[in-house]
Design an enzyme around this catalytic site. Structure first.
Site, PDB file in Angstrom:
ATOM      1  CD  GLU A  65     -21.090  -1.663  88.009  1.00 25.09           C
ATOM      2  OE1 GLU A  65     -21.704  -2.456  87.263  1.00 25.09           O
ATOM      3  OE2 GLU A  65     -21.006  -1.803  89.244  1.00 25.09           O
ATOM      4  CG  LEU A 115     -30.632  -8.144  91.533  1.00 21.09           C
ATOM      5  CD1 LEU A 115     -30.079  -7.296  92.653  1.00 21.09           C
ATOM      6  CD2 LEU A 115     -30.551  -7.412  90.226  1.00 21.09           C
ATOM      7  NE  ARG A 132     -26.819   1.295  88.256  1.00 16.14           N
ATOM      8  CZ  ARG A 132     -27.704   0.329  87.991  1.00 16.14           C
ATOM      9  NH1 ARG A 132     -28.789   0.590  87.247  1.00 16.14           N
ATOM     10  NH2 ARG A 132     -27.537  -0.887  88.454  1.00 16.14           N
ATOM     11  NE  ARG A 184     -31.995  -0.636  91.792  1.00 21.64           N
ATOM     12  CZ  ARG A 184     -31.368  -1.066  90.720  1.00 21.64           C
ATOM     13  NH1 ARG A 184     -30.059  -0.921  90.604  1.00 21.64           N
ATOM     14  NH2 ARG A 184     -32.035  -1.649  89.745  1.00 21.64           N
ATOM     15  CG  PHE A 228     -37.035  -0.558  86.840  1.00 23.06           C
ATOM     16  CD1 PHE A 228     -37.539  -1.626  86.117  1.00 23.06           C
ATOM     17  CD2 PHE A 228     -35.833  -0.739  87.527  1.00 23.06           C
ATOM     18  CE1 PHE A 228     -36.886  -2.842  86.076  1.00 23.06           C
ATOM     19  CE2 PHE A 228     -35.172  -1.948  87.491  1.00 23.06           C
ATOM     20  CZ  PHE A 228     -35.692  -3.014  86.768  1.00 23.06           C
ATOM     21  CB  THR A 230     -34.906  -7.805  88.366  1.00 23.50           C
ATOM     22  OG1 THR A 230     -35.191  -6.522  87.801  1.00 23.50           O
ATOM     23  CG2 THR A 230     -36.035  -8.747  87.996  1.00 23.50           C
ATOM     24  CD  GLU A 231     -35.588  -0.817  91.143  1.00 22.32           C
ATOM     25  OE1 GLU A 231     -34.371  -1.014  91.339  1.00 22.32           O
ATOM     26  OE2 GLU A 231     -36.046   0.296  90.879  1.00 22.32           O
ATOM     27  CB  SER A 256     -26.253   0.377  84.850  1.00 24.14           C
ATOM     28  OG  SER A 256     -25.014  -0.101  84.399  1.00 24.14           O
ATOM     29  CG  LEU A 257     -28.769  -2.578  81.214  1.00 25.17           C
ATOM     30  CD1 LEU A 257     -29.939  -3.500  80.882  1.00 25.17           C
ATOM     31  CD2 LEU A 257     -27.452  -3.309  80.936  1.00 25.17           C
ATOM     32  N   GLY A 272     -21.284  -4.672  77.795  1.00 28.91           N
ATOM     33  CA  GLY A 272     -22.025  -3.785  76.902  1.00 28.91           C
ATOM     34  C   GLY A 272     -21.242  -2.540  76.523  1.00 28.91           C
ATOM     35  CD  GLN A 276     -28.073   1.208  93.406  1.00 28.25           C
ATOM     36  OE1 GLN A 276     -28.049   0.413  92.475  1.00 28.25           O
ATOM     37  NE2 GLN A 276     -28.653   2.381  93.318  1.00 28.25           N
TER      38      GLN A 276
HETATM   39  C1  LIG Z   1     -27.599  -9.144  88.684  1.00 26.06           C
HETATM   40  C2  LIG Z   1     -27.556  -7.795  88.063  1.00 26.06           C
HETATM   41  C3  LIG Z   1     -28.661  -7.303  87.378  1.00 26.06           C
HETATM   42  C4  LIG Z   1     -28.618  -6.044  86.788  1.00 26.06           C
HETATM   43  N1  LIG Z   1     -29.723  -5.581  86.110  1.00 26.06           N
HETATM   44  C5  LIG Z   1     -29.671  -4.366  85.518  1.00 26.06           C
HETATM   45  C6  LIG Z   1     -30.793  -3.858  84.781  1.00 26.06           C
HETATM   46  O1  LIG Z   1     -31.824  -4.513  84.648  1.00 26.06           O
HETATM   47  N2  LIG Z   1     -30.684  -2.633  84.229  1.00 26.06           N
HETATM   48  C7  LIG Z   1     -29.567  -1.863  84.355  1.00 26.06           C
HETATM   49  O2  LIG Z   1     -29.533  -0.769  83.829  1.00 26.06           O
HETATM   50  N3  LIG Z   1     -28.482  -2.335  85.005  1.00 26.06           N
HETATM   51  C8  LIG Z   1     -28.499  -3.550  85.590  1.00 26.06           C
HETATM   52  N4  LIG Z   1     -27.406  -4.014  86.270  1.00 26.06           N
HETATM   53  C9  LIG Z   1     -26.143  -3.270  86.187  1.00 26.06           C
HETATM   54  C10 LIG Z   1     -25.497  -3.489  84.831  1.00 26.06           C
HETATM   55  O3  LIG Z   1     -25.763  -4.795  84.384  1.00 26.06           O
HETATM   56  C11 LIG Z   1     -23.983  -3.301  84.850  1.00 26.06           C
HETATM   57  O4  LIG Z   1     -23.666  -2.115  85.515  1.00 26.06           O
HETATM   58  C12 LIG Z   1     -23.438  -3.210  83.425  1.00 26.06           C
HETATM   59  O5  LIG Z   1     -23.895  -4.302  82.655  1.00 26.06           O
HETATM   60  C13 LIG Z   1     -21.927  -3.147  83.400  1.00 26.06           C
HETATM   61  O6  LIG Z   1     -21.501  -3.234  82.064  1.00 26.06           O
HETATM   62  P1  LIG Z   1     -19.995  -2.966  81.669  1.00 26.06           P
HETATM   63  O7  LIG Z   1     -19.904  -3.081  80.184  1.00 26.06           O
HETATM   64  O8  LIG Z   1     -19.528  -1.712  82.284  1.00 26.06           O
HETATM   65  O9  LIG Z   1     -19.166  -4.145  82.385  1.00 26.06           O
HETATM   66  P2  LIG Z   1     -19.330  -5.744  82.363  1.00 26.06           P
HETATM   67  O10 LIG Z   1     -20.494  -6.208  81.596  1.00 26.06           O
HETATM   68  O11 LIG Z   1     -19.174  -6.178  83.771  1.00 26.06           O
HETATM   69  O12 LIG Z   1     -18.049  -6.201  81.557  1.00 26.06           O
HETATM   70  C14 LIG Z   1     -16.749  -6.061  82.069  1.00 26.06           C
HETATM   71  C15 LIG Z   1     -15.777  -6.644  81.062  1.00 26.06           C
HETATM   72  O13 LIG Z   1     -14.448  -6.325  81.471  1.00 26.06           O
HETATM   73  C16 LIG Z   1     -13.636  -7.454  81.327  1.00 26.06           C
HETATM   74  N5  LIG Z   1     -12.518  -7.319  82.271  1.00 26.06           N
HETATM   75  C17 LIG Z   1     -12.566  -7.006  83.588  1.00 26.06           C
HETATM   76  N6  LIG Z   1     -11.313  -6.962  84.091  1.00 26.06           N
HETATM   77  C18 LIG Z   1     -10.464  -7.238  83.084  1.00 26.06           C
HETATM   78  C19 LIG Z   1      -9.051  -7.366  82.973  1.00 26.06           C
HETATM   79  N7  LIG Z   1      -8.224  -7.207  84.006  1.00 26.06           N
HETATM   80  N8  LIG Z   1      -8.527  -7.680  81.770  1.00 26.06           N
HETATM   81  C20 LIG Z   1      -9.334  -7.893  80.694  1.00 26.06           C
HETATM   82  N9  LIG Z   1     -10.675  -7.788  80.741  1.00 26.06           N
HETATM   83  C21 LIG Z   1     -11.224  -7.467  81.920  1.00 26.06           C
HETATM   84  C22 LIG Z   1     -14.548  -8.633  81.609  1.00 26.06           C
HETATM   85  O14 LIG Z   1     -14.034  -9.803  81.000  1.00 26.06           O
HETATM   86  C23 LIG Z   1     -15.839  -8.159  80.931  1.00 26.06           C
HETATM   87  O15 LIG Z   1     -15.813  -8.488  79.564  1.00 26.06           O
HETATM   88  C24 LIG Z   1     -27.455  -5.267  86.882  1.00 26.06           C
HETATM   89  C25 LIG Z   1     -26.348  -5.749  87.575  1.00 26.06           C
HETATM   90  C26 LIG Z   1     -26.405  -6.986  88.184  1.00 26.06           C
HETATM   91  C27 LIG Z   1     -25.236  -7.439  88.987  1.00 26.06           C
END
Ligand SMILES: Cc1cc2nc3c(=O)[nH]c(=O)nc-3n(C[C@H](O)[C@H](O)[C@H](O)COP(=O)(O)OP(=O)(O)OC[C@H]3O[C@@H](n4cnc5c(N)ncnc54)[C@H](O)[C@@H]3O)c2cc1C
Length: 578
Positions: free
Chosen positions: A382, A247, A393, A281, A115, A249-250, A398-399, A14, A235
């Site tokens: 993240e 997971l 958190r 949490r 939540f 979810t909460e 996080s979203l 995202g 966390q």
């Molecule tokens: C099961 C679960 C449920 C969750 N539910 C919620 C929720 O309901 N609400 C909420 O707010 N948060 C929630 N979270 C937390 C939240 O989903 C994440 O913190 C957030 O989506 C992270 O987004 P991001 O864009 O930072 O990274 P990610 O979506 O993890 O994307 C990381 C990207 O980096 C790329 N990448 C990584 N390393 C490399 C590399 N070396 N070279 C090239 N590309 C690389 C990957 O390919 C990927 O595209 C949840 C987390 C989990 C685990």
């Protein structure tokens, strides 16, 4: 092979996609992702995105900001939290306008649910703040943003694994990546690079995180001298499926699910009398482990792998099927139970990295604790630490973080590249990455990385988990130092070039080991308990000495430590009661 862009975004979750969308409006932008974008971990986010829309009851961004600060045990930068909460409202409507199919109220408004830690009027009672698309909110965010990126001409390099970053002094010039399909190494030059590589829960044995969550971005930057912030705060989510960590979810508790011990008691009545099962949490995870250690877990043996129950039987089939369809499916698939008839066996699972790459509100990466920044280097999501989550958190934040700060960073990049000239990059800039890959595949015999990985996960789970002590943390830090040493002897068994996932696994292990070491060292140094960092030997929060962000620099044989002030300009730190 060389490629030139104005902006490179590393990561297609995202945060990366939102940044790419904004940067791509005026800058030639490419996204590099080690996964296909739709497999990014954002797609696993279930419960929702928090925003004080006030659609089903009164709510205000100010209350959301306060909850965020209190939830983070006052280590949150308060200006950042206020911005997060205010911009969350705009971000949710923006996602809706771009096509995100949120659940709706009978009147057609975006529906909202409860939540953990989200309250009305500064802690009075739970409030309905989480906007959701069943329990697939993250999946819908990814779909929405990806199609918008494709529409606006952002270029994608899928299954390109970034190995190194090109930094000269304090200027970022590009990245080096391995193409999985061919084994070829590519250099991407750019005026601006944003890291959005997600979390690193894979350093723990029981985790909700996908296999790809190995902290590549923070580790690659740390090895090039960039400090990391608040690494001691990791966390544990209270409700992972027992033994697997997947997971639950909460939102299940938001819809009325109740935690019970072996006597059937709703034990949260003793730990958080007001918010009960919707306390933050860190508190619930500690409560579960305290129950388990007291022999109140389902087996009753007091061992940390015992479990408690999440009672969903009072929710009814209709709510479970309509609002929590994935959770219902997980329970059937992984546990062979129907949550409408049987409670779900759960234990805490390593979930979210509060720490990471330090940034300002526009995603610019901090170079030190005194306000210096790298030029052309950004981080969001993240892997970054703005900091809006502090020591713990809140769910749904996080979203919000990824869309609010991903967007802001993308906007800043769009302006920055207009005013900046491209710096020269030497032709052999990819040499360190090439040498590393050549060493790993030189055909010599060495230990298998899998053994080191298991040792790391077990040590981190047992000694750097929910409850910590000086002795355990010192032991874990020493163990990580030793494992890093042994890693240099590791060789891959598969030396072919195409689709060599063996190499990637070993490189990811290096990243996890570096970050695990920094986590253990910073946790050992912080002699207080705050949020997710709970020390048996220092059970109280100590604002006099520790109301500060930690900074950590990865040096060859050491982790050097520093600090950065916390912005407490709006709310004075208070005891945290729920
Ligand atoms: C099961 C679960 C449920 C969750 N539910 C919620 C929720 O309901 N609400 C909420 O707010 N948060 C929630 N979270 C937390 C939240 O989903 C994440 O913190 C957030 O989506 C992270 O987004 P991001 O864009 O930072 O990274 P990610 O979506 O993890 O994307 C990381 C990207 O980096 C790329 N990448 C990584 N390393 C490399 C590399 N070396 N070279 C090239 N590309 C690389 C990957 O390919 C990927 O595209 C949840 C987390 C989990 C685990």
């Amino acid at each position: 092979m060389m490629h030139d862009y104005e902006a490179i975004i590393v990561g297609a979750g995202g945060a990366g996609l939102y940044a790419a969308l904004e940067a791509g409006r005026s800058a030639r932008t490419a996204v590099l992702s080690k996964l296909y974008p739709m497999r990014s971990h954002t797609g696993a986010a279930q419960g929702g995105i928090g925003a004080a829309l006030g659609n089903v009851e009164e709510d205000k961004p100010e209350w959301h900001a306060f909850d965020t600060v209190k939830g983070g045990d006052y280590l949150v930068d308060q200006g950042a939290a206020i911005l997060l909460a205010e911009d969350a409202v705009r971000a949710v409507y923006d996602l809706e306008n771009r096509g995100l199919p949120f659940n709706r109220t009978a009147e057609g408004r975006i529906d909202q649910r409860r939540f953990g830690g989200h309250t009305r009027n500064f802690g009075e009672a739970p409030v309905r703040r989480s906007c959701y698309a069943a329990d697939r909110t993250g999946h819908m965010i990814l779909q929405t943003l990806y199609q918008q990126c494709i529409k606006s001409g952002v270029e994608f390099y899928d299954e390109f694994h970034v190995l190194d970053v090109l930094i000269e002094g304090r200027k970022c010039r590009g990245v080096v990546a391995l193409e999985l399909a061919t084994g070829e190494i590519h250099t991407f030059t750019a005026k601006a690079v944003l890291f959005a590589t997600g979390g690193f829960g894979r350093m723990f044995r029981i985790t909700s995180n996908a296999h790809a969550n190995t902290g590549d971005g923070p580790a690659v930057l740390a090895r090039r001298g960039v400090p990391l912030q608040d690494m001691e705060f990791f966390q544990f989510h209270p409700t992972g499926i027992r033994g697997m960590g997947i997971l639950i979810t909460e939102a299940v508790r938001g819809e009325g699910g109740i935690l019970r011990n072996r006597m059937g008691e709703r034990f949260m009545e003793r730990y958080a009398p007001r918010l009960l099962d919707l306390a933050p949490r860190d508190m619930i995870s500690r409560a579960i482990l305290t129950e388990i250690k007291a022999g109140n877990g389902m087996r009753g043996d007091g061992k940390i792998d015992d479990y408690v129950l999440l009672d969903t039987t009072q929710l009814g089939k209709d709510i479970l099927e309509k609002k929590l369809p994935d959770i219902t499916g997980f329970s059937r698939t992984y546990l062979g139970i129907d949550p409408a008839d049987s409670p779900i066996p759960i234990q805490p699972t390593a979930h979210y990295a509060m720490g990471g790459i330090p940034t300002d509100l526009d995603g610019r990466v901090a170079a030190d604790g005194g306000g210096g920044f790298y030029e052309g280097l950004y981080a969001a999501g993240e892997c970054a630490c703005v900091s809006v989550h502090g020591a713990n958190r809140l769910g749904t934040n996080s979203l919000v973080d990824i869309v609010v700060f991903g967007r802001r960073a993308g906007k800043h990049i769009a302006d920055f590249v207009k005013e900046t000239d491209r710096g020269a990059v030497p032709r052999d800039a990819d040499e360190p990455a090439r040498a590393e890959v050549a060493r790993l595949t030189d055909g010599r015999k060495g230990p298998h990385g899998g053994i080191l990985r298991e040792e790391m996960e077990t040590e981190m789970m047992e000694k750097v988990g929910i409850f910590r002590s000086s002795e355990d943390l010192a032991g874990a830090a020493e163990k990580m130092r030793e494992l890093r040493g042994r890693w240099t002897e590791v060789r891959v068994q598969d030396t072919s070039r195409k689709f060599n996932s063996d190499i990637l696994g070993v490189l990811e292990l290096q990243n996890l080991l570096d970050l695990a070491w920094m986590t253990a060292v910073t946790a050992r140094e912080r002699t207080e308990s705050r949020g997710a960092h709970a020390r048996d030997d220092y059970p109280d929060r100590d604002d006099a000495h520790w109301l500060k962000h930690s900074l950590a620099w990865l040096e060859r044989d050491d982790v050097r430590l520093g600090a950065r002030p916390v912005d407490i300009s709006t709310w004075k730190p208070q005891p945290r009661k729920y």
